[in-house]
Motif scaffolding. Sequence first.
Motif, mmCIF file in Angstrom:
data_model
loop_
_atom_site.group_PDB
_atom_site.id
_atom_site.type_symbol
_atom_site.label_atom_id
_atom_site.label_comp_id
_atom_site.label_asym_id
_atom_site.label_seq_id
_atom_site.Cartn_x
_atom_site.Cartn_y
_atom_site.Cartn_z
ATOM 1 N N UNK A 315 0.825 -1.208 0.000
ATOM 2 C CA UNK A 315 0.000 0.000 0.000
ATOM 3 C C UNK A 315 0.858 1.257 0.000
ATOM 4 N N UNK A 316 0.344 2.300 -0.651
ATOM 5 C CA UNK A 316 0.888 3.648 -0.475
ATOM 6 C C UNK A 316 0.702 4.060 0.995
ATOM 7 N N UNK A 317 1.304 5.188 1.427
ATOM 8 C CA UNK A 317 0.956 5.767 2.727
ATOM 9 C C UNK A 317 -0.495 6.259 2.667
ATOM 10 N N UNK A 318 -1.404 5.447 3.145
ATOM 11 C CA UNK A 318 -2.832 5.719 2.950
ATOM 12 C C UNK A 318 -3.610 4.952 4.008
ATOM 13 N N UNK A 319 -4.918 4.919 3.863
ATOM 14 C CA UNK A 319 -5.791 4.208 4.786
ATOM 15 C C UNK A 319 -5.381 2.731 4.835
ATOM 16 N N UNK A 320 -5.241 2.186 6.036
ATOM 17 C CA UNK A 320 -4.885 0.784 6.195
ATOM 18 C C UNK A 320 -6.067 -0.110 5.840
ATOM 19 N N UNK A 321 -5.830 -1.120 5.036
ATOM 20 C CA UNK A 321 -6.895 -2.029 4.622
ATOM 21 C C UNK A 321 -7.272 -2.993 5.747
ATOM 22 N N UNK A 322 -8.562 -3.254 5.873
ATOM 23 C CA UNK A 322 -9.008 -4.301 6.781
ATOM 24 C C UNK A 322 -8.395 -5.640 6.392
ATOM 25 N N UNK A 323 -8.170 -5.850 5.093
ATOM 26 C CA UNK A 323 -7.705 -7.157 4.633
ATOM 27 C C UNK A 323 -6.377 -7.545 5.263
ATOM 28 N N UNK A 324 -5.503 -6.570 5.556
ATOM 29 C CA UNK A 324 -4.244 -6.916 6.206
ATOM 30 C C UNK A 324 -4.514 -7.491 7.586
ATOM 31 N N UNK A 325 -5.324 -6.807 8.375
ATOM 32 C CA UNK A 325 -5.594 -7.269 9.732
ATOM 33 C C UNK A 325 -6.370 -8.584 9.725
ATOM 34 N N UNK A 326 -7.255 -8.757 8.748
ATOM 35 C CA UNK A 326 -7.989 -10.015 8.670
ATOM 36 C C UNK A 326 -7.068 -11.154 8.240
ATOM 37 N N UNK A 327 -6.120 -10.880 7.353
ATOM 38 C CA UNK A 327 -5.139 -11.899 6.989
ATOM 39 C C UNK A 327 -4.307 -12.288 8.203
ATOM 40 N N UNK A 328 -3.925 -11.312 9.011
ATOM 41 C CA UNK A 328 -3.186 -11.604 10.240
ATOM 42 C C UNK A 328 -4.041 -12.428 11.196
ATOM 43 N N UNK A 329 -5.309 -12.064 11.335
ATOM 44 C CA UNK A 329 -6.216 -12.796 12.220
ATOM 45 C C UNK A 329 -6.396 -14.239 11.771
ATOM 46 N N UNK A 330 -6.359 -14.453 10.448
ATOM 47 C CA UNK A 330 -6.500 -15.806 9.902
ATOM 48 C C UNK A 330 -5.215 -16.618 10.036
ATOM 49 N N UNK A 331 -4.162 -16.001 10.576
ATOM 50 C CA UNK A 331 -2.907 -16.708 10.782
ATOM 51 C C UNK A 331 -2.023 -16.771 9.564
ATOM 52 N N UNK A 332 -2.232 -15.866 8.598
ATOM 53 C CA UNK A 332 -1.411 -15.867 7.388
ATOM 54 C C UNK A 332 0.022 -15.434 7.697
ATOM 55 N N UNK A 333 0.946 -15.957 6.926
ATOM 56 C CA UNK A 333 2.309 -15.442 6.914
ATOM 57 C C UNK A 333 2.321 -14.255 5.955
ATOM 58 N N UNK A 334 2.634 -13.069 6.462
ATOM 59 C CA UNK A 334 2.472 -11.820 5.718
ATOM 60 C C UNK A 334 3.804 -11.324 5.177
ATOM 61 N N UNK A 335 3.785 -10.912 3.904
ATOM 62 C CA UNK A 335 4.875 -10.131 3.324
ATOM 63 C C UNK A 335 4.262 -8.813 2.871
ATOM 64 N N UNK A 336 4.663 -7.713 3.507
ATOM 65 C CA UNK A 336 3.991 -6.434 3.289
ATOM 66 C C UNK A 336 4.989 -5.339 2.945
ATOM 67 N N UNK A 337 4.462 -4.251 2.408
ATOM 68 C CA UNK A 337 5.309 -3.103 2.097
ATOM 69 C C UNK A 337 5.702 -2.375 3.374
ATOM 70 N N UNK A 338 6.919 -1.889 3.395
ATOM 71 C CA UNK A 338 7.432 -1.147 4.554
ATOM 72 C C UNK A 338 6.988 0.311 4.431
ATOM 73 N N UNK A 339 5.696 0.529 4.596
ATOM 74 C CA UNK A 339 5.118 1.875 4.541
ATOM 75 C C UNK A 339 4.467 2.197 5.876
ATOM 76 N N UNK A 340 4.278 3.497 6.130
ATOM 77 C CA UNK A 340 3.881 3.966 7.463
ATOM 78 C C UNK A 340 2.643 3.274 8.036
#
Length: 419
Positions: A315-340
Amino acid sequence: MKVLCIHQNFPGQYKHLAPELVRLGHEVTALTPKVKEPTTWNGVTVLPYQIRGSSTQGIHPYLTDFETKILRGVSCCNAALALKTQGYTPDVILAHHGWGESLFLKDVWPEARLGLYCELYHRTSSDFLSFDPEFAKDPSLRDVQRIRMKNLNNRMHEEVMDAGISPTQFQAGTFPAAWQDRLTVAHDGIDTDLVAPNPGARLTLDSGEVLSRDDEVITFINRNLEPYRGYHIFMRAVPEILRRRPNARIVLIGGDEVSYGAKAPDGKSWKQIFVDEVRGQIPDADWARVHFLGRVPYGRYLSMLQVSRAHVYLTYPFVLSWSLLEAMSAGCAILASDTAPVREALTEDETGWMVDFFDRGALVDRLCALLDDPGARARLGTAARAHVQGTYDLRRHCLPKHVDWVTRLATQAPRPARD
């Protein structure tokens, strides 16, 4: 307490809060153009209003956005006046002000407390306006001027708001100093009981083929596939991912429209533009391992997260998506952008891995390393879920904060509107 909710797509951000207020014994009413007839939803009285008027032909482009908000604000105000003539007076008005609907409600009920859902204040600094050089090609001041004018709606609401609530510190921090003493940070919340790991999950593809956790599934989710959420970066990495991961399946969820940023040129979709860009680099047999699901029902979306072996979020420096937190809640292994906004929710090598948004090579390398390391995936996924449970859980943390915020709002003296 009488609570009036204003949202162009009700329930929107009030999906959990409004019914909870009803459960606690409060009278909750909603005004929205989403319905055509009065109805009841989870104890909430939902009333329609019609948006009247149309955009002016030939108006200066800087004013087009604000004019649509004025039309909504006046239309909602007229509906509020009709309610007032029927004897209705709210103690608290809760509004997502992003569409302008709540602009004039303090004129109708000056004694009501107006609490705003403060999603984002548009910034003109380079971190925001020209974060992605590929799409920041206007050398003039036009973009700066356009963004500043886009904040007219925010600025006018600051003059009438009693309090605001933002889902993340990053989003709250985009608002000017004049807002800060009235802002509370509380996320909308993730239902971690529902969004949970499921070893037996199955995802049925459009072809009828079924994927499970035994498959090497790489997932990517946008509401709409577009640059603001790094779709172009991911797609440009797909040829190399497919080459290096001969058994991987890449599954993408997202529509063809635009949620944020500019529309794609020449009437095309961003999805197709970047498919066309990379398709010639990918053999047909490999392309058959890329699956675009479009927009899907929530249950299928959860199944996708639950079978994911590695989930990519950019993601750009912007509103955080629910999908990231839901992926974390589902126990996903996350690879994400190093943005604020990501750094607020994810910690490198504790709850996920991060890469520079623009470094496609690092994205591919770290993704392959993650897929080759089941121990790291298990560790990161477990920690990610624990973090969401401890910080963003809907019932245990976030919803009580929102209820407390409304309760405190109801007890404070109404702040007079500022001219």
